[in-house]
Design a protein around this motif. Structure first.
Motif, mmCIF file in Angstrom:
data_model
loop_
_atom_site.group_PDB
_atom_site.id
_atom_site.type_symbol
_atom_site.label_atom_id
_atom_site.label_comp_id
_atom_site.label_asym_id
_atom_site.label_seq_id
_atom_site.Cartn_x
_atom_site.Cartn_y
_atom_site.Cartn_z
ATOM 1 N N ILE A 89 -4.046 2.156 -5.724
ATOM 2 C CA ILE A 89 -5.357 1.207 -5.176
ATOM 3 C C ILE A 89 -5.837 1.720 -3.967
ATOM 4 O O ILE A 89 -6.819 1.624 -3.639
ATOM 5 C CB ILE A 89 -4.783 -0.110 -5.284
ATOM 6 C CG1 ILE A 89 -4.449 -0.526 -6.647
ATOM 7 C CG2 ILE A 89 -5.791 -1.027 -4.850
ATOM 8 C CD1 ILE A 89 -3.679 -1.972 -6.711
ATOM 9 N N GLU A 90 -4.780 1.545 -2.886
ATOM 10 C CA GLU A 90 -5.186 2.227 -1.628
ATOM 11 C C GLU A 90 -5.807 3.259 -1.468
ATOM 12 O O GLU A 90 -6.728 3.469 -0.683
ATOM 13 C CB GLU A 90 -3.654 2.174 -0.797
ATOM 14 C CG GLU A 90 -4.013 2.488 0.690
ATOM 15 C CD GLU A 90 -4.726 1.011 1.503
ATOM 16 O OE1 GLU A 90 -5.267 1.324 2.557
ATOM 17 O OE2 GLU A 90 -4.479 -0.093 0.947
ATOM 18 N N HIS A 91 -5.453 4.513 -2.427
ATOM 19 C CA HIS A 91 -5.968 5.610 -2.267
ATOM 20 C C HIS A 91 -7.654 5.603 -2.735
ATOM 21 O O HIS A 91 -8.535 6.131 -1.937
ATOM 22 C CB HIS A 91 -5.438 6.692 -3.142
ATOM 23 C CG HIS A 91 -5.919 8.022 -3.144
ATOM 24 N ND1 HIS A 91 -6.853 8.530 -4.032
ATOM 25 C CD2 HIS A 91 -5.571 9.103 -2.538
ATOM 26 C CE1 HIS A 91 -7.225 9.780 -3.931
ATOM 27 N NE2 HIS A 91 -6.420 10.101 -2.875
ATOM 28 N N ILE A 92 -7.771 4.778 -3.755
ATOM 29 C CA ILE A 92 -9.070 4.480 -4.441
ATOM 30 C C ILE A 92 -9.981 3.867 -3.186
ATOM 31 O O ILE A 92 -11.052 4.082 -3.007
ATOM 32 C CB ILE A 92 -9.332 3.623 -5.563
ATOM 33 C CG1 ILE A 92 -8.304 4.554 -6.539
ATOM 34 C CG2 ILE A 92 -10.538 3.144 -6.075
ATOM 35 C CD1 ILE A 92 -8.151 3.793 -7.859
ATOM 36 N N LYS A 133 0.760 -1.252 -0.008
ATOM 37 C CA LYS A 133 -0.109 -0.155 -0.213
ATOM 38 C C LYS A 133 0.862 1.369 -0.103
ATOM 39 O O LYS A 133 0.452 2.229 -0.468
ATOM 40 C CB LYS A 133 -0.874 -0.049 1.280
ATOM 41 C CG LYS A 133 -0.268 0.049 2.659
ATOM 42 C CD LYS A 133 -1.395 0.288 3.540
ATOM 43 C CE LYS A 133 -0.525 0.531 5.034
ATOM 44 N NZ LYS A 133 -1.649 0.730 6.198
ATOM 45 N N ASP A 134 1.957 1.047 0.653
ATOM 46 C CA ASP A 134 2.983 2.506 0.457
ATOM 47 C C ASP A 134 3.911 2.537 -0.628
ATOM 48 O O ASP A 134 4.538 3.472 -0.879
ATOM 49 C CB ASP A 134 3.669 2.453 1.789
ATOM 50 C CG ASP A 134 2.565 2.503 3.116
ATOM 51 O OD1 ASP A 134 1.537 3.162 2.908
ATOM 52 O OD2 ASP A 134 2.818 2.004 4.061
ATOM 53 N N GLU A 135 3.787 1.490 -1.249
ATOM 54 C CA GLU A 135 4.894 1.514 -2.593
ATOM 55 C C GLU A 135 4.045 1.400 -3.996
ATOM 56 O O GLU A 135 3.456 2.502 -4.421
ATOM 57 C CB GLU A 135 5.725 0.572 -2.373
ATOM 58 C CG GLU A 135 6.736 0.585 -1.039
ATOM 59 C CD GLU A 135 7.728 -0.686 -0.839
ATOM 60 O OE1 GLU A 135 8.129 -1.172 -2.138
ATOM 61 O OE2 GLU A 135 8.044 -0.912 0.428
ATOM 62 N N ASP A 136 4.184 0.360 -4.653
ATOM 63 C CA ASP A 136 3.484 -0.047 -5.814
ATOM 64 C C ASP A 136 1.996 0.366 -5.901
ATOM 65 O O ASP A 136 1.374 0.483 -6.958
ATOM 66 C CB ASP A 136 3.877 -1.473 -6.226
ATOM 67 C CG ASP A 136 5.297 -1.600 -6.870
ATOM 68 O OD1 ASP A 136 6.196 -0.475 -6.692
ATOM 69 O OD2 ASP A 136 5.671 -2.562 -6.666
ATOM 70 N N ASP A 137 1.336 -0.045 -4.706
ATOM 71 C CA ASP A 137 -0.159 -0.092 -4.650
ATOM 72 C C ASP A 137 -0.818 1.324 -4.039
ATOM 73 O O ASP A 137 -1.753 0.969 -3.517
ATOM 74 C CB ASP A 137 -0.703 -1.305 -4.221
ATOM 75 C CG ASP A 137 -0.120 -2.671 -4.815
ATOM 76 O OD1 ASP A 137 -0.170 -2.610 -5.984
ATOM 77 O OD2 ASP A 137 0.270 -3.389 -4.036
#
Length: 205
Positions: free
Chosen positions: A193-196, A186-190
């Motif tokens: 996605i996490e924001h959405i 969630k703090d890197e590549d994704d």
């Protein structure tokens, strides 16, 4: 109002009036007794002050786009997550449910029989909807299952079906450009996605 005179109704009075508009001609204690049935309260200087626990409000900053292409990708991701996230959360619920029941069984024979029945039930429930997912949605689902359960899809298959099955399905997934061992970051590549997901969970989109 006289021009030049500022008059503000105290917030405390507004809150009390809002909560007690239906109550007439009651003493402070009678009002307090009535409120006590509904919400917590305190009495300060004969004033009844209701205490209401408000839900946490998340402050989510706008997502920063690098360019128009990045913004379009975000839009596609919103659509895909809205479609796939319910499946990932359903999977998380099913995993907890299955694990809870497995812990009540004692023999390996009982566990195998239960897992076989659970697999059949899941297959009947999810086969048709999941077949309609695109490759990108399928890869997204693998990541979101890891987000929701804490385990990768590979680890879940290995846990419930055994190492050989996990190895087999990992090989099949690789043919389609997917990876059952994909880990949600969630703090890197994704981050996108996490924001959405945060926006979805807070009813913003």
């Amino acid at each position: 109002m006289v021009q030049g005179t500022k008059y503000k109704i105290p917030k405390r009075i507004l809150i009390v009036c809002f909560c007690l508009a239906f109550i007439k001609q009651s003493t402070a204690q009678e009002v307090a007794d009535s409120i006590h049935l509904l919400i917590k309260h305190r009495i300060i200087n004969n004033d009844t002050i209701p205490h209401v626990n408000l839900n946490e409000v998340a402050v989510i900053p706008s997502y920063r786009f690098k360019n128009k292409r990045h913004k379009k990708r975000y839009g596609r991701m919103v659509r895909n997550i809205k479609k796939v996230l319910p499946y990932a959360r359903s999977a998380s619920h099913k995993v907890r449910e299955i694990n809870t029941h497995l812990n009540t069984l004692h023999s390996e024979k009982e566990k195998k029989a239960y897992l076989k029945e659970a697999e059949k039930s899941l297959f009947n429930e999810f086969e048709q909807p999941l077949r309609k997912l695109t490759f990108s949605q399928g890869r997204l689902l693998i990541k979101l299952i890891n987000r929701e359960t804490g385990d990768t899809t590979y680890e879940l298959i290995k846990h419930f079906k055994g190492g050989f099955s996990a190895f087999f399905w990992q090989g099949i997934a690789r043919l389609f450009g997917a990876n059952l061992k994909a880990v949600y970051q969630k703090d890197e590549d994704d981050k996108m996605i996490e924001h959405i997901i945060m926006l979805i969970d807070n009813g913003i989109i």
